[in-house]
Design a protein around this motif. Sequence first.
Motif, mmCIF file in Angstrom:
data_model
loop_
_atom_site.group_PDB
_atom_site.id
_atom_site.type_symbol
_atom_site.label_atom_id
_atom_site.label_comp_id
_atom_site.label_asym_id
_atom_site.label_seq_id
_atom_site.Cartn_x
_atom_site.Cartn_y
_atom_site.Cartn_z
ATOM 1 N N ALA A 21 0.844 -1.193 0.000
ATOM 2 C CA ALA A 21 0.000 0.000 0.000
ATOM 3 C C ALA A 21 0.877 1.240 0.000
ATOM 4 O O ALA A 21 2.033 1.205 0.413
ATOM 5 C CB ALA A 21 -0.902 -0.012 1.218
ATOM 6 N N LEU A 22 0.321 2.330 -0.499
ATOM 7 C CA LEU A 22 1.070 3.587 -0.492
ATOM 8 C C LEU A 22 1.212 4.099 0.935
ATOM 9 O O LEU A 22 0.293 3.968 1.752
ATOM 10 C CB LEU A 22 0.342 4.637 -1.331
ATOM 11 C CG LEU A 22 0.241 4.366 -2.826
ATOM 12 C CD1 LEU A 22 -0.590 5.447 -3.491
ATOM 13 C CD2 LEU A 22 1.601 4.294 -3.464
ATOM 14 N N ASN A 61 -4.155 -4.618 -2.913
ATOM 15 C CA ASN A 61 -3.038 -4.520 -1.971
ATOM 16 C C ASN A 61 -2.705 -5.886 -1.379
ATOM 17 O O ASN A 61 -1.541 -6.246 -1.223
ATOM 18 C CB ASN A 61 -3.362 -3.536 -0.843
ATOM 19 C CG ASN A 61 -3.327 -2.103 -1.302
ATOM 20 O OD1 ASN A 61 -2.664 -1.760 -2.273
ATOM 21 N ND2 ASN A 61 -4.052 -1.252 -0.610
ATOM 22 N N HIS A 62 -3.729 -6.649 -1.054
ATOM 23 C CA HIS A 62 -3.539 -7.963 -0.447
ATOM 24 C C HIS A 62 -2.880 -8.943 -1.429
ATOM 25 O O HIS A 62 -2.026 -9.732 -1.050
ATOM 26 C CB HIS A 62 -4.880 -8.506 0.032
ATOM 27 C CG HIS A 62 -4.789 -9.845 0.680
ATOM 28 N ND1 HIS A 62 -4.255 -10.027 1.937
ATOM 29 C CD2 HIS A 62 -5.141 -11.070 0.240
ATOM 30 C CE1 HIS A 62 -4.290 -11.313 2.236
ATOM 31 N NE2 HIS A 62 -4.826 -11.960 1.228
ATOM 32 N N LEU A 63 -3.285 -8.890 -2.688
ATOM 33 C CA LEU A 63 -2.797 -9.846 -3.691
ATOM 34 C C LEU A 63 -1.487 -9.447 -4.353
ATOM 35 O O LEU A 63 -0.870 -10.260 -5.042
ATOM 36 C CB LEU A 63 -3.864 -10.045 -4.770
ATOM 37 C CG LEU A 63 -5.139 -10.747 -4.318
ATOM 38 C CD1 LEU A 63 -6.190 -10.678 -5.414
ATOM 39 C CD2 LEU A 63 -4.829 -12.184 -3.949
ATOM 40 N N GLU A 64 -1.048 -8.221 -4.152
ATOM 41 C CA GLU A 64 0.117 -7.720 -4.889
ATOM 42 C C GLU A 64 1.363 -8.582 -4.702
ATOM 43 O O GLU A 64 2.021 -8.957 -5.669
ATOM 44 C CB GLU A 64 0.422 -6.278 -4.479
ATOM 45 C CG GLU A 64 1.534 -5.661 -5.278
ATOM 46 C CD GLU A 64 1.732 -4.189 -4.970
ATOM 47 O OE1 GLU A 64 2.469 -3.549 -5.733
ATOM 48 O OE2 GLU A 64 1.173 -3.699 -3.978
ATOM 49 N N SER A 65 1.707 -8.926 -3.475
ATOM 50 C CA SER A 65 2.920 -9.722 -3.253
ATOM 51 C C SER A 65 2.796 -11.108 -3.872
ATOM 52 O O SER A 65 3.765 -11.628 -4.436
ATOM 53 C CB SER A 65 3.232 -9.814 -1.761
ATOM 54 O OG SER A 65 2.185 -10.443 -1.072
ATOM 55 N N ASN A 112 5.323 -12.454 -6.803
ATOM 56 C CA ASN A 112 6.070 -13.714 -6.619
ATOM 57 C C ASN A 112 5.741 -14.708 -7.718
ATOM 58 O O ASN A 112 6.624 -15.417 -8.200
ATOM 59 C CB ASN A 112 5.784 -14.303 -5.252
ATOM 60 C CG ASN A 112 6.428 -13.528 -4.135
ATOM 61 O OD1 ASN A 112 7.463 -12.881 -4.335
ATOM 62 N ND2 ASN A 112 5.836 -13.570 -2.960
ATOM 63 N N ALA A 113 4.489 -14.807 -8.115
ATOM 64 C CA ALA A 113 4.092 -15.752 -9.153
ATOM 65 C C ALA A 113 4.782 -15.431 -10.481
ATOM 66 O O ALA A 113 5.265 -16.331 -11.171
ATOM 67 C CB ALA A 113 2.576 -15.736 -9.320
#
Length: 71
Positions: A2-3, A58-62, A66-67
């Motif tokens: 998140a910003l 925001n939750h799915l970004e990492s 990684n994928a």
Amino acid sequence: MALTQQQLNERKNFIGSSEAKIIAGGNFKEWAKLISEKKGESEPLISKQLQFMFDAGNHLESFVLNAFANA
């Protein structure tokens, strides 16, 4: 990711891609609303649906980063 609050504050000093869409659209009511938000005279209105999309992104970004890094 998140910003940060500093990044959110800095966004008030320039026109981003979402604001460019408003400007290009030519809707004077939307322009006035954007100017008011940029001047700090009003806060942007975010619907529950839009807030959900922000939070999900925001939750799915990492996970997404990684994928793609492991692909």
